[in-house]
Scaffold this motif. Structure first.
Motif, mmCIF file in Angstrom:
data_model
loop_
_atom_site.group_PDB
_atom_site.id
_atom_site.type_symbol
_atom_site.label_atom_id
_atom_site.label_comp_id
_atom_site.label_asym_id
_atom_site.label_seq_id
_atom_site.Cartn_x
_atom_site.Cartn_y
_atom_site.Cartn_z
ATOM 1 N N GLY A 202 0.816 -1.214 0.000
ATOM 2 C CA GLY A 202 0.000 0.000 0.000
ATOM 3 C C GLY A 202 0.848 1.261 0.000
ATOM 4 N N LEU A 203 1.913 1.273 0.812
ATOM 5 C CA LEU A 203 2.797 2.443 0.848
ATOM 6 C C LEU A 203 3.473 2.664 -0.504
ATOM 7 C CD1 LEU A 203 4.594 2.225 4.322
ATOM 8 C CD2 LEU A 203 2.928 3.934 3.557
ATOM 9 N N VAL B 89 0.972 4.196 -2.857
ATOM 10 C CA VAL B 89 0.731 5.611 -2.526
ATOM 11 C C VAL B 89 1.898 6.476 -2.994
ATOM 12 C CG1 VAL B 89 0.528 7.255 -0.622
ATOM 13 C CG2 VAL B 89 -0.811 5.146 -0.597
ATOM 14 N N ASN C 106 1.776 9.361 -5.799
ATOM 15 C CA ASN C 106 2.205 10.702 -5.415
ATOM 16 C C ASN C 106 3.289 11.227 -6.349
ATOM 17 O OD1 ASN C 106 2.244 12.902 -3.209
ATOM 18 N ND2 ASN C 106 4.398 12.317 -3.334
ATOM 19 N N THR D 176 0.341 16.775 -3.045
ATOM 20 C CA THR D 176 -0.523 16.139 -2.058
ATOM 21 C C THR D 176 -0.102 16.460 -0.629
ATOM 22 O OG1 THR D 176 0.839 14.132 -2.015
ATOM 23 C CG2 THR D 176 -0.945 14.233 -3.646
ATOM 24 N N LEU E 13 2.259 14.850 0.944
ATOM 25 C CA LEU E 13 2.858 13.679 1.565
ATOM 26 C C LEU E 13 4.377 13.792 1.665
ATOM 27 C CD1 LEU E 13 0.866 10.703 0.001
ATOM 28 C CD2 LEU E 13 0.654 11.656 2.304
ATOM 29 N N PHE F 49 3.521 11.063 7.456
ATOM 30 C CA PHE F 49 3.754 10.033 6.448
ATOM 31 C C PHE F 49 5.177 9.493 6.543
ATOM 32 C CE2 PHE F 49 4.683 8.493 2.111
ATOM 33 C CZ PHE F 49 3.658 7.578 1.977
#
Length: 277
Positions: free
Chosen positions: A186-187, A190, A194, A204, A206, A216
């Motif tokens: 998942g990371l 993401v 990004n 974003t 992050l 984050f």
């Protein structure tokens, strides 16, 4: 030979088929007591030493030596990139190194055979990436001493996790493994999304200095730290299953990946914290 890791189980079964008749898996530091070869030289025939077994099993010492060697190669590559790549090409060079390193990492990770040449190539490319990113933070962005701080923090976390694993405070249970794989996947998704958005000018937050960016980074640091538990478990299981010695390169590669990821996240977090001064 049972293990919670199906990949290691298959490799262990393959290793069992490869081993010569009468040869037993070694313990962490060589043949275990009571097993063939313990405290004895290889058998001889007609006064001449016999050839050693065709397949030597990996040991913890093998993994340690390979890991140190890969860290040395990564460090030398980082120093070379820091000093040889001109400032005007830093951005393009480190993005290129990151992409090549990512491709090599996927090839090594999904390959069924250990390939020392690819692992060494990965260390060289990632070393260049680490060196260029480090130079950008310290010399271009002006965060004095941030590289040394990130190195100390990274290895500090590594040794703490090694200690926690040794005393069995954290264990790589099947549930832990499944959870870590899901979280890391998942990371990665993401971060990839990004990155693509950033290419089109969409921010974003992050990876920016702010509350979201700091949170984050902290999440990434925690996950990267826990990934060492998976690496330590793979080494332990690989030794127990008697995997061939060449797989010590793959085990060392896993530890190197976690160290580089943790270092980059430490570098980023420290830049956020110093930027608040």
């Amino acid at each position: 030979m049972k293990t919670s890791n199906p990949v290691l189980s298959r490799l262990g079964q393959a290793a069992e088929r490869e081993r010569s008749a009468g040869y037993s898996p070694a313990g962490p530091y060589g043949p275990a007591a009571g097993q063939p070869g313990y405290g004895q030289p290889y058998p001889t025939a007609e006064g001449y030493p016999a050839a050693p077994p065709a397949v030597q099993p990996m040991t913890i010492d093998d993994v340690v030596v390979k890991t140190v060697a890969l860290l040395g190669i990564t460090g030398l590559s980082a120093v070379a990139a820091w000093n040889l790549v001109p400032d005007s090409l830093l951005g393009v060079a480190w993005i290129g190194a990151a992409v090549v390193g990512l491709v090599l990492g996927f090839i090594i990770s999904f390959s069924r055979m250990a390939n020392p040449a690819l692992v060494v190539a990965y260390a060289v490319v990632e070393g260049a990436f680490v060196g260029l990113v480090s130079k950008t933070y310290q010399e271009i962005m002006g965060f004095e001493g941030i590289v040394l701080q990130a190195v100390i923090a990274t290895f500090g976390v590594f040794f703490v996790m090694a200690m926690l694993y040794r005393v069995k405070a954290i264990r790589a249970t099947p549930k832990f493994r499944r959870g870590m794989i899901a979280v890391m996947g998942g990371l990665f998704a993401v971060m990839l999304i990004n990155f693509v958005l950033a290419l089109f000018g969409v921010t974003t937050g992050l990876r920016s200095n702010g509350t979201v960016g700091i949170i984050f980074s902290l999440v990434c640091i925690v996950v990267a730290s826990l990934s060492f538990i998976l690496s330590f478990n793979e080494v332990e299981e690989g030794v127990r299953l008697g995997l061939p010695q060449r797989y010590s390169w793959t085990a060392a590669f896993g530890i190197l990946v976690s160290l580089i990821w943790l270092y980059i996240e430490m570098l980023r977090l420290l830049s956020f914290l110093q930027g608040d001064d």
